[in-house]
Every structure is written in structure tokens, then in C-alpha cells.
Design an enzyme around this catalytic site. Structure first.
Site, PDB file in Angstrom:
ATOM      1  CE1 TYR A  61      -4.270   0.677  -0.368  1.00 57.66           C
ATOM      2  CE2 TYR A  61      -4.418  -1.362   0.901  1.00 57.66           C
ATOM      3  CZ  TYR A  61      -5.002  -0.411   0.063  1.00 57.66           C
ATOM      4  OH  TYR A  61      -6.293  -0.551  -0.323  1.00 57.66           O
ATOM      5  CD  GLU A  63      -4.696   5.302   0.404  1.00 63.13           C
ATOM      6  OE1 GLU A  63      -4.679   6.105   1.347  1.00 63.13           O
ATOM      7  OE2 GLU A  63      -5.661   4.571   0.152  1.00 63.13           O
ATOM      8  CG  ASP A 207      -7.189  10.396 -24.629  1.00 55.06           C
ATOM      9  OD1 ASP A 207      -6.213   9.624 -24.724  1.00 55.06           O
ATOM     10  OD2 ASP A 207      -8.308  10.026 -24.250  1.00 55.06           O
ATOM     11  CB  THR A 233      -3.500   3.519 -22.209  1.00 57.38           C
ATOM     12  OG1 THR A 233      -3.504   3.612 -23.633  1.00 57.38           O
ATOM     13  CG2 THR A 233      -4.855   3.921 -21.674  1.00 57.38           C
ATOM     14  CE  LYS A 236      -5.750   2.141 -26.265  1.00 57.74           C
ATOM     15  NZ  LYS A 236      -5.908   2.785 -24.954  1.00 57.74           N
ATOM     16  NE  ARG A 242      -5.421  -4.470 -20.248  1.00 62.59           N
ATOM     17  CZ  ARG A 242      -5.837  -4.022 -21.433  1.00 62.59           C
ATOM     18  NH1 ARG A 242      -6.632  -2.977 -21.490  1.00 62.59           N
ATOM     19  NH2 ARG A 242      -5.469  -4.613 -22.543  1.00 62.59           N
TER      20      ARG A 242
HETATM   21  N1  DSN Z   1     -10.880   0.745 -25.720  1.00 64.83           N
HETATM   22  C1  DSN Z   1      -9.777   1.479 -26.293  1.00 64.83           C
HETATM   23  C2  DSN Z   1      -9.645   1.220 -27.740  1.00 64.83           C
HETATM   24  O1  DSN Z   1      -9.801   0.070 -28.122  1.00 64.83           O
HETATM   25  O2  DSN Z   1      -9.369   2.110 -28.509  1.00 64.83           O
HETATM   26  C3  DSN Z   1      -9.886   2.913 -25.998  1.00 64.83           C
HETATM   27  O3  DSN Z   1     -10.089   3.071 -24.647  1.00 64.83           O
END
Ligand code: DSN
Length: 421
Positions: A61, A63, A207, A233, A236, A242
Site C-alpha cells: 500500500y 497511497e 488524449d 495508456t 497500446k 495495462r
Molecule cells: N478501448 C480502447 C480502444 O480500443 O481504442 C480505448 O479506450
């Protein structure tokens, strides 16, 4: 090849302690290894990232932030978070990074919380034109809590209409402008967005969840010099675990950090933070820069191969890792195309195309992306063959078995997660 599949760190231990869950891991990897993965938002992380994810750091933990935690015993995980922050700032040339967001959605929620009050106006790309749920969809917190004005793409060019963005900004005076998308195949003109934001005195949030890996590899221009805040994120094209992260100016650092914790989240996932640090280090390598360039070359080869077979790419092609294919000329819906491709061993997702007459669960398009196949070592030649196979699967559902054989032949050479990975 004769190589054994790599199921992750300490898999033998899991198999002996919990064979049911071990079997699910085997089945999932077999599923992935048994087909071609064209989902634009997925990738195959390295064994080093998996090792950090499967580590004892999950127990802690923590925080708060390094040096300012609400729990004792954080001095070791502090080192992991400091490294992750330092590496993210170095990789992207950012003044500040917050590596705690659990996902892209929570990164966006935190960024909005830092910059807006409920009821404030924000201008963002419409979901049906390629935006994201968190960009103001009515079914999401963003659409419920903020006064959202949406922009889209032009009907003729299928490109973002920067004149429309400027007109809407001048008319509605948003406090925040969001640029970024999940199904927009072209480069975003961050200079234009910066100019519009400055003209109306709005914050600019990029974004960059989709293109961040390409930016990390220097294959496309970065949003960082233009946006006040960049959310993304890590799983990708960036090929990390993730999760989410936020980059921002020094001026906004305190606001962003307080918005992530304690406003949006509690304890950070320290094993994921460590895995993000691993991924940032990997993404700083010359190999990754080469990977990012190949992802784009492959996406362009795939879009061209599909076009040759009569399947039109929205906007006429791609500058990034994905292409959006309009199936209206093929007489098949996106949902049916997704199903037919799955039957042929090709995983992709249905996706709305701009001005789509079909509802979101059906759609008139499919989205294809090349982060996975590029990680597997495929190049334009293999990807062109994949384009032919996708077309055949969509147009001739009776030929699934024959396509599966060709998929298997490609995968025999380019299989992910081999023991010698
Ligand atoms: N779900 C993602 C995508 O496949 O583009 C975006 O959050």
C-alpha cells in the site's frame, strides 16, 4: 520452430497450485497464438514487463507520492515510482509525469478534475467520429458532469475540421479543449489545437492513448510541446502494462497529482508502476524507435492491401498504427465482418465510421491496427497477405477454413511468446 510457449513468470508454480486458473492462462495464450491480432489498442508486452507485473510489489500500500506516503515501508517502492516518473519525463521531454492512473479513463477523469468544475464547458471529439467515451459521451461521467460540445470530421475529407473546431471554440468558450481519438487514422495537428486553445483561453488536453507509442519512438510528432496535459495508456503501441499515465507542465503538476490521489484513486498499483518503468526504458531504445516506424509502415501496407481489394480506408489511408475501413461498399456490417474474421482466425473490432447509419453495436466499419503483428516481427509483405485474408474472410464466409490454414502458415513463422522470446 519447436519452441515452447512462454506463459509468464513462475508459470510452473501456478500450474501446480491452481490448475484451473493456469488452464485459463494457457487457453488465452493459445487463443492469441492461434490467430492474427489486429485490435489497434492491443500489443504483446515483453517478459520483463510481465515479470514486474507478477511481482511482490503488488502487496504494498503506497497511497501518496514518493517521500510523502500515508503508509510506512514505502522506501523501496518509492524508488520504482521515482524511476517511472524520471523515465516518462525523459522519454517524452515532459516537465512532470504522474504514473499512478489505473487506466486511460481514470487518467482523463483526473485531468478533468484538475482543470474543470462540474458544469464547465469542454470541447472534444465526438465518439461516433472517432473520439472516446471519456470525451463527453452521455453514458460516461464526462457527458454527465460537464457541458460538452463536440466536433467531428468533415463529410468529404473525413479529416478533423479545424475550422469547425475554431468556430465552436469561439462560440462556446470552453474551459478545456480535448484532442485525441481512438479511431482517427491521421496525424492530429497539435499546433492548430494550441492556437485555438490560446485564442479562447482554454486548457489543451491531448488524449494520446493511441499514438503515444509512436510518439515515444519518434515516429510521429509529439503532443507534449503543445498540450498543457497529455493523458495516455501504457498498454497500446507503447507495449507496456495495462494502465494509464499523465504528463503535464510544471505549473499543473500539483493540481494533477492531487486529482489522481486523493481525488480519483486510492493506493497506486506499485507492481504496475514498476512495469510502466520497465516499458518506458524499453521504449527509449533504438529498437523501439525502429518498431514504431515499422508499425506505421505496416498499417499503411495493410490499408493499401485492403484498398486494392476494394475495401475503402476512411480518409484514404493512415499516418499511424491503425486504419478504419468503411464496409458500406462491401454490403457487410461491422459486426458481421468482425464475426466472419474471427471465424477465419483474425481478431479485430467493429467500429463506427464517420456519419455511420448503423447503431454502435452493429456499425458499418472495422478498425485494424498493427502493433501486435509488428511485435511478432511481421513486415509489409506479411501484412499485405493479411489484408487479402481479411477481405476474403469478410466477403466469402465459406472460406474460413482455408483462411485459417494461411493464418496458421503465417503464425508458424511469427508466433508471439516463444520460450526464446
Ligand atoms: N478501448 C480502447 C480502444 O480500443 O481504442 C480505448 O479506450
Amino acid at each position: 520452430m519447436g519452441a515452447e510457449p512462454y506463459y509468464g513468470p513462475d508459470f510452473g508454480m501456478l500450474e501446480s497450485r491452481d490448475p484451473e486458473i493456469a488452464q485459463i492462462l494457457i487457453d488465452e495464450l493459445d487463443r492469441v497464438r492461434g490467430g492474427i491480432q489486429l485490435i489497434a489498442s492491443e500489443n504483446f508486452t515483453s517478459p520483463a514487463v510481465l515479470a514486474a507485473l507478477g511481482s511482490t510489489l503488488t502487496n504494498k500500500y503506497a497511497e501518496g507520492y514518493p517521500g510523502k506516503r500515508y503508509y510506512g515501508g514505502c522506501e523501496v517502492v518509492d524508488r520504482a515510482e521515482r524511476l517511472a516518473v524520471e523515465r516518462a519525463c525523459g522519454l517524452f521531454g515532459a516537465e512532470h509525469a504522474n504514473v499512478q492512473p489505473h487506466s486511460g479513463a481514470s487518467a482523463n477523469l483526473a485531468a478533468y478534475a484538475a482543470l474543470l468544475q462540474p458544469g464547465d464547458t469542454m470541447l472534444a471529439m465526438a465518439l461516433p467520429h472517432g473520439g472516446h467515451l471519456t470525451h463527453g459521451s452521455k453514458v460516461n461521467f464526462s457527458g454527465r458532469w460537464f457541458d460538452v460540445v463536440s466536433y467531428g470530421v468533415r463529410r468529404d475529407t473525413e479529416l478533423i475540421d479545424y475550422d469547425e473546431v475554431r468556430d465552436l471554440a469561439l462560440r462556446h468558450q470552453p474551459k478545456l479543449i480535448v484532442c485525441g481519438a481512438t479511431a482517427y487514422p491521421r496525424l492530429i495537428d497539435y499546433t492548430a489545437f494550441r492556437g485555438i486553445a490560446d485564442e479562447v483561453g482554454a486548457w489543451l488536453l491531448a488524449d494520446a492513448a493511441h499514438p503515444i507509442g509512436l510518439m515515444a519512438g519518434g515516429a510521429i510528432p509529439s503532443a507534449v510541446p503543445y498540450a498543457d496535459v497529455v493523458t495516455f495508456t501504457t498498454h497500446k503501441a507503447l507495449r507496456g502494462p495495462r494502465g494509464g499515465a499523465i504528463l503535464c507542465t510544471r505549473e499543473l503538476a500539483g493540481k494533477i497529482d492531487r486529482a489522481v490521489f486523493p481525488f480519483v484513486q486510492g493506493g497506486p498499483l506499485m507492481h504496475v508502476v514498476a512495469a510502466k518503468a520497465v516499458a518506458f526504458r524499453e521504449a527509449a531504445s533504438p529498437d523501439f524507435a525502429d518498431y514504431a516506424r515499422r508499425v506505421i509502415a505496416n498499417a499503411q501496407a495493410l490499408a493499401e492491401a485492403l484498398a486494392v481489394e476494394g475495401m475503402r480506408a476512411v480518409s484514404g489511408g493512415t499516418d499511424t498504427h491503425l486504419a478504419l475501413i468503411d464496409l458500406r461498399g462491401a454490403g457487410v456490417t461491422g459486426a458481421e465482418a468482425e464475426r466472419r474474421c474471427a471465424e477465419a482466425g483474425i481478431t479485430l473490432n467493429r467500429n463506427a465510421v464517420p456519419y455511420d447509419p448503423e447503431p454502435p453495436a452493429i456499425t458499418s466499419g472495422i478498425r485494424v491496427g498493427t502493433p501486435c503483428v509488428t511485435t511478432q516481427g511481421m513486415g509489409p509483405q506479411e501484412v499485405k497477405e493479411i489484408g487479402v485474408l481479411v477481405t476474403r474472410a469478410v466477403r466469402h464466409p465459406g472460406s474460413a477454413a482455408e483462411i485459417r490454414e494461411r493464418v496458421a502458415a503465417l503464425l508458424a513463422i511469427h508466433r508471439p511468446y516463444l520460450s526464446e522470446y
